[in-house]
Design a protein around this motif. Structure first.
Motif, PDB file in Angstrom:
ATOM      1  N   PRO A  12      -7.288  -0.554  -9.277  1.00  0.00           N
ATOM      2  CA  PRO A  12      -6.318  -1.308  -8.465  1.00  0.00           C
ATOM      3  C   PRO A  12      -6.703  -1.435  -6.996  1.00  0.00           C
ATOM      4  O   PRO A  12      -6.527  -2.510  -6.401  1.00  0.00           O
ATOM      5  CB  PRO A  12      -5.035  -0.483  -8.605  1.00  0.00           C
ATOM      6  CG  PRO A  12      -5.183   0.270  -9.857  1.00  0.00           C
ATOM      7  CD  PRO A  12      -6.637   0.530 -10.032  1.00  0.00           C
ATOM      8  N   THR A  39      -9.467  -3.812  -6.595  1.00  0.00           N
ATOM      9  CA  THR A  39      -8.923  -5.135  -6.881  1.00  0.00           C
ATOM     10  C   THR A  39      -8.253  -5.717  -5.643  1.00  0.00           C
ATOM     11  O   THR A  39      -8.503  -6.869  -5.257  1.00  0.00           O
ATOM     12  CB  THR A  39      -7.892  -5.040  -8.026  1.00  0.00           C
ATOM     13  OG1 THR A  39      -8.536  -4.499  -9.172  1.00  0.00           O
ATOM     14  CG2 THR A  39      -7.309  -6.394  -8.356  1.00  0.00           C
ATOM     15  N   LEU A  40      -7.446  -4.893  -4.991  1.00  0.00           N
ATOM     16  CA  LEU A  40      -6.771  -5.365  -3.786  1.00  0.00           C
ATOM     17  C   LEU A  40      -7.766  -5.810  -2.724  1.00  0.00           C
ATOM     18  O   LEU A  40      -7.607  -6.844  -2.089  1.00  0.00           O
ATOM     19  CB  LEU A  40      -5.893  -4.246  -3.218  1.00  0.00           C
ATOM     20  CG  LEU A  40      -4.485  -4.172  -3.802  1.00  0.00           C
ATOM     21  CD1 LEU A  40      -3.681  -3.111  -3.083  1.00  0.00           C
ATOM     22  CD2 LEU A  40      -3.795  -5.525  -3.660  1.00  0.00           C
ATOM     23  N   ASN A  91      -5.178 -12.088 -15.367  1.00  0.00           N
ATOM     24  CA  ASN A  91      -4.075 -11.361 -14.775  1.00  0.00           C
ATOM     25  C   ASN A  91      -3.187 -12.357 -14.035  1.00  0.00           C
ATOM     26  O   ASN A  91      -3.517 -12.849 -12.952  1.00  0.00           O
ATOM     27  CB  ASN A  91      -4.655 -10.317 -13.818  1.00  0.00           C
ATOM     28  CG  ASN A  91      -3.581  -9.482 -13.171  1.00  0.00           C
ATOM     29  OD1 ASN A  91      -2.442  -9.924 -13.018  1.00  0.00           O
ATOM     30  ND2 ASN A  91      -3.946  -8.279 -12.774  1.00  0.00           N
ATOM     31  N   GLN A 137      -0.393 -12.012 -12.526  1.00  0.00           N
ATOM     32  CA  GLN A 137       0.096 -11.574 -11.218  1.00  0.00           C
ATOM     33  C   GLN A 137      -0.953 -11.838 -10.142  1.00  0.00           C
ATOM     34  O   GLN A 137      -0.641 -12.197  -9.013  1.00  0.00           O
ATOM     35  CB  GLN A 137       0.453 -10.090 -11.251  1.00  0.00           C
ATOM     36  CG  GLN A 137       1.765  -9.784 -11.955  1.00  0.00           C
ATOM     37  CD  GLN A 137       1.621  -9.817 -13.471  1.00  0.00           C
ATOM     38  OE1 GLN A 137       0.540  -9.573 -13.983  1.00  0.00           O
ATOM     39  NE2 GLN A 137       2.692 -10.157 -14.157  1.00  0.00           N
ATOM     40  N   ARG A 143      -0.551 -14.026  -6.836  1.00  0.00           N
ATOM     41  CA  ARG A 143      -0.708 -13.439  -5.508  1.00  0.00           C
ATOM     42  C   ARG A 143      -1.612 -14.246  -4.599  1.00  0.00           C
ATOM     43  O   ARG A 143      -1.326 -14.410  -3.424  1.00  0.00           O
ATOM     44  CB  ARG A 143      -1.279 -12.010  -5.628  1.00  0.00           C
ATOM     45  CG  ARG A 143      -0.268 -10.952  -5.999  1.00  0.00           C
ATOM     46  CD  ARG A 143      -0.825  -9.576  -5.712  1.00  0.00           C
ATOM     47  NE  ARG A 143      -1.966  -9.244  -6.556  1.00  0.00           N
ATOM     48  CZ  ARG A 143      -1.875  -8.657  -7.739  1.00  0.00           C
ATOM     49  NH1 ARG A 143      -0.701  -8.312  -8.217  1.00  0.00           N
ATOM     50  NH2 ARG A 143      -2.946  -8.387  -8.446  1.00  0.00           N
ATOM     51  N   ARG A 203      -4.564 -23.961 -32.111  1.00  0.00           N
ATOM     52  CA  ARG A 203      -5.136 -23.685 -33.434  1.00  0.00           C
ATOM     53  C   ARG A 203      -4.746 -24.799 -34.380  1.00  0.00           C
ATOM     54  O   ARG A 203      -3.581 -25.005 -34.661  1.00  0.00           O
ATOM     55  CB  ARG A 203      -4.586 -22.378 -33.983  1.00  0.00           C
ATOM     56  CG  ARG A 203      -4.977 -21.157 -33.211  1.00  0.00           C
ATOM     57  CD  ARG A 203      -4.383 -19.920 -33.891  1.00  0.00           C
ATOM     58  NE  ARG A 203      -4.823 -18.722 -33.237  1.00  0.00           N
ATOM     59  CZ  ARG A 203      -4.294 -18.267 -32.108  1.00  0.00           C
ATOM     60  NH1 ARG A 203      -3.308 -18.920 -31.530  1.00  0.00           N
ATOM     61  NH2 ARG A 203      -4.747 -17.166 -31.555  1.00  0.00           N
ATOM     62  N   ILE A 259       3.666 -17.384 -19.835  1.00  0.00           N
ATOM     63  CA  ILE A 259       3.968 -16.619 -18.641  1.00  0.00           C
ATOM     64  C   ILE A 259       5.005 -15.544 -18.930  1.00  0.00           C
ATOM     65  O   ILE A 259       5.003 -14.473 -18.343  1.00  0.00           O
ATOM     66  CB  ILE A 259       4.426 -17.579 -17.517  1.00  0.00           C
ATOM     67  CG1 ILE A 259       3.205 -18.359 -17.056  1.00  0.00           C
ATOM     68  CG2 ILE A 259       5.061 -16.836 -16.367  1.00  0.00           C
ATOM     69  CD1 ILE A 259       3.470 -19.330 -15.980  1.00  0.00           C
ATOM     70  N   SER A 260       5.858 -15.792 -19.914  1.00  0.00           N
ATOM     71  CA  SER A 260       6.850 -14.767 -20.237  1.00  0.00           C
ATOM     72  C   SER A 260       6.282 -13.756 -21.237  1.00  0.00           C
ATOM     73  O   SER A 260       6.986 -12.852 -21.656  1.00  0.00           O
ATOM     74  CB  SER A 260       8.093 -15.413 -20.815  1.00  0.00           C
ATOM     75  OG  SER A 260       7.753 -16.026 -22.049  1.00  0.00           O
ATOM     76  N   GLY A 261       5.031 -13.889 -21.599  1.00  0.00           N
ATOM     77  CA  GLY A 261       4.413 -12.865 -22.446  1.00  0.00           C
ATOM     78  C   GLY A 261       4.672 -13.049 -23.915  1.00  0.00           C
ATOM     79  O   GLY A 261       4.501 -12.135 -24.706  1.00  0.00           O
ATOM     80  N   ARG A 262       5.107 -14.239 -24.325  1.00  0.00           N
ATOM     81  CA  ARG A 262       5.401 -14.439 -25.726  1.00  0.00           C
ATOM     82  C   ARG A 262       4.132 -14.706 -26.536  1.00  0.00           C
ATOM     83  O   ARG A 262       4.066 -14.383 -27.706  1.00  0.00           O
ATOM     84  CB  ARG A 262       6.354 -15.629 -25.886  1.00  0.00           C
ATOM     85  CG  ARG A 262       7.269 -15.535 -27.082  1.00  0.00           C
ATOM     86  CD  ARG A 262       8.084 -16.785 -27.223  1.00  0.00           C
ATOM     87  NE  ARG A 262       9.014 -16.955 -26.124  1.00  0.00           N
ATOM     88  CZ  ARG A 262      10.308 -16.697 -26.218  1.00  0.00           C
ATOM     89  NH1 ARG A 262      10.815 -16.241 -27.323  1.00  0.00           N
ATOM     90  NH2 ARG A 262      11.109 -16.884 -25.196  1.00  0.00           N
ATOM     91  N   GLY A 308      -0.347 -14.626 -26.444  1.00  0.00           N
ATOM     92  CA  GLY A 308      -1.543 -14.181 -25.735  1.00  0.00           C
ATOM     93  C   GLY A 308      -1.655 -12.689 -25.598  1.00  0.00           C
ATOM     94  O   GLY A 308      -0.901 -11.909 -26.032  1.00  0.00           O
TER      95      GLY A 308
END
Lengths: 288, 266, 326, 286
Positions: free
Chosen positions: B187, B190-191, B212, B214, B218, B230, B261-264, B266
């Motif tokens: 991290p 990364t920053l 990522n 986020q 950023r 598919r 984006i909501s993680g449904r 991937g």
């Protein structure tokens, strides 16, 4: 805007030349290799006849201009099969079990030692093994014999079988081992039911490769088997072998015998080719 | 914007870009513009072709055996796939930083930065100046100035990655491509890299591929969302949406973007 | 909670007593593995023991004296030592560069469709028995080389450089042996070069490509330096194979045992060939012991070479972590 | 439960636990099944886990989350001593099942593993038929009765929510199935001997979303009978299926894995006590 470095032209030429060199080197290096195989096939093939495969040696006798056929190399074929077959029988259990040990107990000091010793064995020139077999067995028993050759060849085969078995078993995915382990299977059960079945075909091909290599070995046989001009099935006595015939007939002044040398060389080469190709085909199907 | 300025800070335009592996088209045609002096992020799940598209920009895609590209990539108004242009020249103009920090193993820190300049046959004095300048731009100079002769592998992962950025900057490119530059880093590193990227966008057109979200949110100004489509077991990447980063993350237009984006998926 | 409620059979009871049978499994495989160690011990012991007479009588100095003649009791093995080294060095100098270039070609330049068949062919050649190479050398290459290379060479350059001069009689010579050995070890060097180049990580190539390098610059500056240790290792493995090669040398080298040949175009002898030809009919214990002593030295040298080579290949495949290059 | 849903991070999938678990007993009534106390783990001199303590409750799903390299898999694998064969690997401290320390001197790892089922990151069926895969664990236990085996195989495949898809091809190779199907066969294999605890190491990371949902369904089904511990890098998944969550991090200095926070999933996701947990959940890492 997208501009080339000023020295690019020179660099591009160097690039072309060096890439050309690599291609050229490959071609040049392949020429003698093709020549050898070509000669063996042409000259060996022309000496093939029915007698070649069905008769043993007969002394060449000059009848006028003609020199009578010196018979065939059946005695060599039989001898090679017997010697190498016995060698395989000796080497297989040792090699496979040692390979299992290396794969299943990979990182203790014993395994390191064993691995080092297989490296030593496979690095040793084959003549060394011949010297040891000669000193240890031929000198003490006072006689050359086929089985001594088998023992010498087995020593050359063991490292090949051991290391291929180890490599193959290591290719069996660790995740499958873990699955068995997580179900509470003991190691031996896991090895017998999961690991070995998955690797069996490849181990067999490893043994075949070792067989092919051993069948072509000559140097240890000179010191242990001696050779025999007659058809013999007795491994307790001197016996003929194909590579020995190739060597001895090369040294003979008779062209008919030289032809037989080419013939035996072709038999040996074909055997190596066949084993290698079939192994390649078999493993390709396994991997894809 | 004057012509000279456009030269200095060119946009990148993708026109009907189609990357192929052999006969397989990996991504549906991509049309997009990456603005100069800004950071464009390409996000999407693994296998969606985002790295492939990135590598088309500096012609690194065609290095893979059998890989080829159809369509155009314009740097300013010049097509990098034009027959008169060598890929080597394109890559000097469009620098690239990879997922895994890849300093050349046999070279020192100094030589790693200098390697591109040496190929050009640049004079020793100029190389020295340029290496220092690049290492400063990559915010690495202070950390390595006393050990320029050491192996690049002696550095930490984050430092190695900045070394690779310095190597790319040394050729004074106008575009920098980043292929998941932080995925192998901790991290804090990364920053640092993210801060550096924001710094660098003053001078370069920056395109970054990241998994990522986020991170994209950023640092980037624009975002492209790729997904896998598919059909009959054929997986192909597709550009589903692009736009201002803030808009993509707050009010995406496409249902699939929302899902991603909501993680449904991937 | 569900439990394994089945009754334990006696066999299962014994199994559990002995850690579910794993001790037996360990013991059986271990014994076979130790058999391999035992083999090496036997080999080492036999050649050490068998060479005792010669070691005590002559020591290493016998390896540097000329004039091998067992009948007269002269065991100066210098001709064999010289022949072994010279033929192997010729082989290495020829096969080394070629092998590396083939490795480069196979990994970096070869079109995809040709890769597999060509690699396979190269591996196949390493499998052809050495007696076949010897046969070809005797009947095809040696006569060709004598007529088209050796004789013209001896008559021109040989006048100035005695190493390439002398009277070329038979085709068999150290030079021909070296060339045949080169052909034999070429597949080894090429295959290992290919393998160590293939494990050079792609990101190293990409690093060079991304700064605008040409294909060859990528190979020269990123790939070969990275694979250097492994390539050297491959060459040493090839050298080891050449040093110990018996049959091809025995058939082609010419069997000139009594003196060091002045020219590379003259017949000579190698250690392995000398052992193979004289051990089965050695005159006396000393003669035999001397031959075993040579086998011992040969064994030692090939072992050391192989040890270093394997370390280099291993090192090249793994790569050092954080090594400092000052 | 409803609170959790309402307060969950906006990134989490909007789907309640309640709607996917029918007849599940209230969490509070569950007792501790697996106790981890001051557990550290070493690879040689390297400390991979430092001083982990947590209590895993019976018939609950406990998720272990954290960035890659934080030691969450190591912790999971310590629970059934999968590291025993790794040289130099050793655990210190206590992991106890129903109060019995599995790292005690006289503990038998093979018997331990027969009590614990494990599902791995990548589907790893044996190169055998589907039936033989599921029956493997039973045969390890010494089962011989064909009917009993067949019955248990069917029961396990049903539990793993795969029976309908494979019932007509039990004799064909398990390698011919899709990734998601393979993984569910692996789950069936793991639960066939009816273990007490089921460990899952990122069981969905190699699967597509639909297969993931099916495997998650299977997990929730398992919770009726088994104590489930799951390692996942997917926070949404942890939010969807787990009752308790452990958040782990790698110590940036020593690279040892630390347990940062452990508690009810709802609390961890909506109201983390530790700043680092919050950073991770909001995506500041990785």
């Amino acid at each position: 805007m997208i501009s080339q470095a000023s020295n690019y032209r020179r660099r591009a030429i160097v690039d072309q030349i060096m890439r050309g060199m690599a291609i050229l080197a490959t071609i040049v290096a392949l020429i003698p290799l093709f020549l050898i195989i070509g000669y063996v096939i042409v000259r060996g093939g022309s000496s093939f006849s029915i007698a070649f495969f069905t008769e043993a040696y007969r002394a060449p006798i000059a009848l006028g201009d003609d020199i009578r056929s010196p018979g065939g190399v059946l005695h060599g074929i039989v001898g090679t099969i017997l010697i190498t077959g016995l060698a395989t029988l000796i080497a297989m259990p040792v090699g496979i079990m040692a390979g299992i040990f290396l794969a299943e107990y990979p990182s203790n000091s014993v395994a390191m030692t064993v691995r080092f010793c297989t490296d030593v064995l496979s690095a040793a020139p084959s003549i060394i093994v011949g010297v040891v077999a000669y000193t240890l067995i031929v000198r003490t028993t006072g006689a050359f014999a086929g089985y001594i050759g088998s023992i010498a060849l087995a020593v050359l085969m063991i490292p090949i079988i051991t290391r291929t078995t180890e490599e193959i078993l290591k290719l069996v995915p660790q995740t499958v081992r873990e699955a068995s382990m997580a179900l509470g299977a003991p190691k031996w059960w896991r090895t017998l039911t999961v690991v070995l079945p998955a690797a069996l075909g490849a181990i067999v091909t490893g043994v075949m490769l070792a067989f092919a290599r051993a069948a072509g070995e000559t140097a240890p046989l000179i010191l242990t088997v001696l050779g025999n001009n007659n058809l013999s099935y007795n491994l307790m006595a001197p016996i003929a072998a194909l590579p020995l015939l190739t060597y001895r007939y090369t040294e003979q002044p008779f062209p008919v015998l030289n032809d037989l040398a080419w013939g035996t060389a072709l038999v040996l080469t074909l055997m190596v080719l066949l084993v290698n190709i079939s192994v390649r085909v078999a493993t390709r199907n396994r991997l894809r | 914007m004057s012509h000279a300025n456009q030269n200095e800070h060119p946009n990148i335009t993708l026109k009907d870009l189609k990357p192929f592996y052999g006969s397989f088209q990996a991504v549906y045609p991509v049309n997009s513009i990456f603005k100069a002096r800004s950071i464009t992020a390409i996000i999407g799940p693994s296998g969606c072709g985002k790295s492939t598209v990135l590598r088309c920009i500096n012609r690194m895609h065609e290095v893979v055996p059998g890989a080829r590209v159809e369509g155009q990539v314009l740097l300013g108004d010049q097509d990098v796939y034009s027959h008169t242009i060598k890929p080597q020249a394109v890559r000097r103009r469009i620098g690239m930083v990879f997922q895994q920090p890849n300093p050349l193993r046999q070279l020192s820190i100094f030589e790693n930065v200098a390697v591109g300049l040496r190929l050009d046959g640049m004079s020793k004095a100029d190389v020295n100046v340029r290496v220092e300048e690049s290492l400063r731009s990559a915010a690495l100079w202070d950390e390595v100035k006393d050990k320029l002769n050491h192996s690049g592998l002696a550095l930490s992962g984050g430092q190695q990655q900045r070394l690779c950025i310095a190597r790319a900057i040394a050729l004074r490119p106008s575009v920098l491509l980043f292929d998941e530059p932080c995925s192998a880093l901790d991290p804090i590193s990364t920053l640092k890299i993210e801060e550096l990227l924001v710094e660098l966008k003053q001078q370069f057109t920056i395109v970054i591929v990241t998994h990522n979200m986020q991170q994209a949110a950023r640092i980037s100004d624009h975002t492209l969302v790729f997904l896998v489509e598919r059909i009959n077991d054929v997986h192909r990447g597709v550009l589903v949406e692009e736009g201002e980063t803030s808009q993509i993350f707050t009010s995406p237009q496409d249902e699939r973007t929302t899902d991603y984006i909501s993680g449904r998926v991937g | 909670m569900p439990q394994d409620t089945q009754q334990l059979t006696t066999w299962q009871y014994i199994q559990r007593r002995t850690q579910h049978g794993d001790v037996f499994f360990w013991f059986i495989t271990l014994s076979f593995a130790l058999a391999v160690v035992g083999l090496v011990a036997v080999i080492g012991f036999v050649i050490w023991n068998g060479s005792e007479l010669a070691r005590e009588r002559f020591g290493l100095s016998a390896l540097f004296q000329d004039g091998w003649n067992p009948i007269r009791g002269n065991f100066g093995a210098l001709p064999a030592v010289y022949g072994t080294l010279v033929s192997s060095m010729i082989a290495l100098c020829l096969a080394g560069p070629f092998g590396v270039l083939i490795g480069v070609f196979l990994t970096e330049l070869c079109p995809q469709w040709l890769k597999t068949p060509l690699s396979f062919f190269v591996e196949l050649l390493a499998a052809i028995p050495s007696v076949v190479y010897g046969l070809w050398g005797v009947f095809v290459f040696a006569p060709f080389f004598r007529d088209h290379v050796a004789i013209p060479l001896a008559n021109s350059v040989g006048q100035v450089f005695p190493l390439l001069g002398g009277t070329v009689t038979a085709g068999r010579s150290l030079m021909v042996t070296g060339i045949i050995l080169a052909i034999m070890i070429l597949p080894t060097i090429a295959a290992i070069s290919r393998d160590v180049i293939a494990v050079v990580p792609n990101h190293q190539r990409e690093a060079m490509l991304a700064v605008g390098a040409t294909r060859w610059e990528v190979i020269w500056k990123a790939v070969l330096p990275y694979a250097r240790a492994g390539i050297i290792g491959g060459m040493m493995l090839g050298l080891g194979r050449a040093l110990g090669e018996t049959m091809a040398a025995l058939m082609i080298v010419g069997g000139q045992k009594s003196r060091v040949p002045e020219s590379l175009l003259e017949p000579g002898i190698t250690a392995a060939a000398l052992i193979a030809s004289e051990l089965p009919n050695a005159n006396d214990f000393l003669h035999e012991s001397m031959l075993i002593f040579m086998a011992f030295v040969l064994f030692g040298i090939t072992l050391i070479l192989n040890g270093i080579a394997r370390m280099l290949v291993w090192y090249s495949a793994r790569g050092p972590v954080g090594s400092i290059r000052a | 439960m409803e609170d959790i849903k309402a307060h969950r991070s906006p990134l989490a999938l909007q789907r309640t636990v309640a709607e996917r678990t029918i007849g599940h007993v209230q969490a509070e009534s569950r007792t501790t099944r697996l106790q981890i106390a001051n557990f550290s783990f070493y690879y040689g001199a390297f400390e991979a886990l430092r001083d982990i303590s947590m209590e895993i409750r019976d018939r609950q799903i406990t998720a272990i989350i954290g960035p890659s390299g934080c030691g969450k898999s190591t912790l999971l694998r310590s629970i059934n001593r999968m590291h025993d064969d790794t040289p130099g690997a050793r655990g210190k401290g206590m992991i106890a099942i129903d109060g019995t320390n599995i790292y005690a001197h006289d503990a038998d790892p093979i018997m331990l593993r027969r009590r614990i089922g494990m599902v791995f990151q990548r589907p790893n069926p044996f190169a055998k038929s589907i039936f033989d895969n599921v029956a493997y664990g039973l045969r390890v236990l010494g089962w011989r009765d064909r009917n009993a085996i067949a019955e248990r195989v069917e029961q396990s495949l049903r539990k793993a929510a795969i029976w309908d898809e494979v019932k007509d091809r039990l004799k064909s190779s398990a390698l011919g199935l899709s990734g998601g199907q393979q993984q569910r066969v692996c789950i069936a294999r793991a639960i066939a001997p009816q273990p007490e605890i089921v460990l899952m190491d990122e069981p969905c990371s190699a699967l597509d979303p639909i297969a993931t949902l099916k495997v998650e369904d299977a997990m929730l089904e398992l919770r009726r009978d088994y104590t489930v511990v799951i390692v996942t890098h997917n926070m949404e998944q942890a939010g969807r299926v787990s009752d308790d969550t452990a958040f782990m991090l790698m110590d940036s200095q020593t690279r040892a894995g630390l347990l940062v926070e452990f508690g009810a999933t709802g609390n961890i996701f909506t109201n983390p006590k530790d700043q680092r947990t919050e950073d991770y959940i909001s995506g500041r890492f990785g």
